[in-house]
Motif scaffolding. Structure first.
Motif: not given
Length: 514
Positions: A203-207, A234-238, A499-505
């Motif tokens: 899981r990518v959490t940072r860009l 989902h555009p998780v970094f936007d 399921q995202g866009p959440a990156l953390h539990p």
């Protein structure tokens, strides 16, 4: 309603297999890093590795276990009633480009399946958007005319293969359906054979922007890449530009065996009655698997999902007597507020970060289209319809202002109202009364807490505040997940990201004092 074994795992996931890939454990470099292994991510990776680029694919969980793994598998350029809307909001050229790009994607699946020898149950079928109520017929006549003007072989008909009468339907010939995961297995095998690298549980959490870009996974591993493709639904970094232009929806699916001589021999959809979508798929015994979708709802809205399944199963048994439901699952997708998917450069992340999202339930042709489009952008020769799908488009966003403002109003309402409701309730009563399988959101030490009682009677408690942007989650009683009503993030009963866009539990809480 019937109780099904392994409910929630789609038919496609039960009847296709993928090799396992190790998580990313050491720093890596690539020309292109692709985030997500649905049809958009894997189509993009395949197009790029075929062009000779060094590609690494990062999947948060298991291959194709997200949106694509729960689709209905239709390949069609007829997307409910999109063409009349496109023509009126964006003009004739936009409607033609949409039809051409979606039709090209459909043909691309046939070409790739033939090139790679993929047996994915690919069948030609007509696609139909129908209505049963007479007052819906005029709108479908307009859609048929608009689709025909856009270049599709479309017509308005009143007779279909459905076992019940309709008031009218738009019919487009020579569309298709397939087993989406068997198709993706063929892409995966060829990506690996051409030197592409795939990692699951990454899981990518940072860009971080730069030259190259730097991606960091949840486990702390890093990837450096000149180009990045975000194809994770989902555009998780936007959070500021694209996320507000997307609305979430979830659809329930039931399926069961149907004698081949009762096959309606087409792909059907209506927006009436909470939406109904019908298609079939071949079974090994010669029968057909009838797949029915509907009961659309917003994740986290507090809908009684079990009741939705009961209504969908009842509709199926009433219209197709004798079908015994053997599978059920749910599909989630998002839609852009101006109708058109968002595919291309991510406006807030530099020149070489790309996104594919907002397919509005039509991600099979949309994902294949996105793969070819993003590959053309990476290669410096954009396809002619790149402007139609450009995530940074301004004119169409302005035209969709009412839908955009409604989406923001709904999100704001949830953000404020859910907090007031949560903080206005006590704790002991709701938790004490929870039966096995149920969940509720209560107040604990002044903070919203999500509590579930499992089948053994044990309580599970986590923070009810979504880790994406802070909305309050609600319980899905059929899938036993916590869901965010603002942007569709989903979590397991112990808070893990489903399921995202959440990156953390969601943060775990002690249920002892509840």
């Amino acid at each position: 309603m019937s109780r099904l074994p392994d409910a929630g795992r789609s038919y496609w996931m039960r009847t296709a297999s993928f090799p396992s890939f190790a998580p990313l454990s050491a720093p890596a470099e690539a020309d292109v890093a692709v985030i997500g292994t649905g049809i958009a991510g894997l189509s993009t990776a395949w197009e790029l590795v075929r062009a000779g680029l060094n590609v690494i694919v990062l999947e948060a969980d298991r291959l194709a276990g997200g949106v694509t793994g729960h689709t209905t598998g239709k390949l069609t350029a007829l997307h409910t009633s999109v063409y009349d809307t496109l023509r009126s909001k964006h003009g004739d050229e936009a409607a033609r480009d949409y039809a051409d790009s979606q039709s090209a994607a459909l043909q691309r699946v046939f070409d790739i399946a033939e090139e790679l020898g993929i047996d994915c149950e690919l069948e030609r079928r007509p696609a139909l958007t129908y209505c049963e109520q007479p007052d819906g017929a005029d709108a479908l006549r307009a859609e048929a005319e608009a689709a025909r003007a856009a270049g599709l072989d479309a017509s308005f008909v009143t007779e279909t293969g459905l076992p019940f009468p309709v008031a009218g339907a738009v019919q487009v010939e020579d569309q298709a359906q397939f087993h989406p995961l068997k198709y993706l297995r063929g892409l995966v095998d060829d990506i690996v054979a051409r030197g592409g690298r795939i990692h699951e549980g990454a899981r990518v959490t940072r860009l971080d922007e730069g030259d190259p870009y730097r991606l960091t996974t949840e486990a702390g591993a890093t990837v450096s890449a000149r180009h990045v493709v975000v194809a994770a639904h989902h555009p998780v970094f936007d959070h500021a530009v694209l996320a507000p232009r997307l609305t979430q929806h979830r659809d329930l699916v039931v399926a069961g065996s149907l004698p081949a001589d009762r096959d309606p021999r087409g792909m059907y959809i209506t927006t009436e009655g909470g939406k109904r979508s019908v298609r079939t798929s071949p079974l090994a015994n010669g029968n057909r698997l009838l797949i029915v979708t509907g009961e659309a709802f917003t994740p986290g809205s507090g809908e009684d999902t079990e009741a939705g399944y009961a209504r969908l199963e009842s509709w199926t048994e009433r219209h197709f007597p004798g079908v015994s439901i053997s599978h059920r699952w749910a599909a989630q997708d998002n839609s852009s507020t101006d109708t058109v998917p968002l595919v291309g450069r991510l406006p807030t992340a530099g020149e070489n970060v790309y996104v594919a999202t907002g397919f509005a339930g039509w991600g099979m042709t949309g994902g294949v289209m996105a793969g070819a489009l993003i590959a053309s952008l990476v290669g410096g020769a954009p396809q002619r319809w790149a402007g139609l799908y450009d995530p940074g488009r301004i004119a169409s966003a302005a035209q969709s202002a009412p839908a955009f403002l409604k989406a923001q109003w709904d999100t704001g309402q949830h953000f404020v109202k859910d907090r007031l409701n949560t903080f206005g309730e006590g704790t002991a009563g709701p938790v004490r009364d929870l039966r096995p399988g149920e969940g509720t959101v209560v107040r604990a030490d002044g903070k919203p807490c999500a509590v579930h009682r499992d089948d053994q009677g044990e309580l599970h408690a986590v923070s009810a505040v979504c880790t994406h942007l802070g909305c309050i989650v609600a319980f899905n009683n059929a899938e036993r997940t916590w869901e965010c009503p603002c942007h569709g993030s989903r979590f397991g009963i112990d808070g893990e990201v489903v399921q995202g866009p959440a990156l953390h539990p969601l943060e775990r809480q002690d249920p002892g004092g509840l």
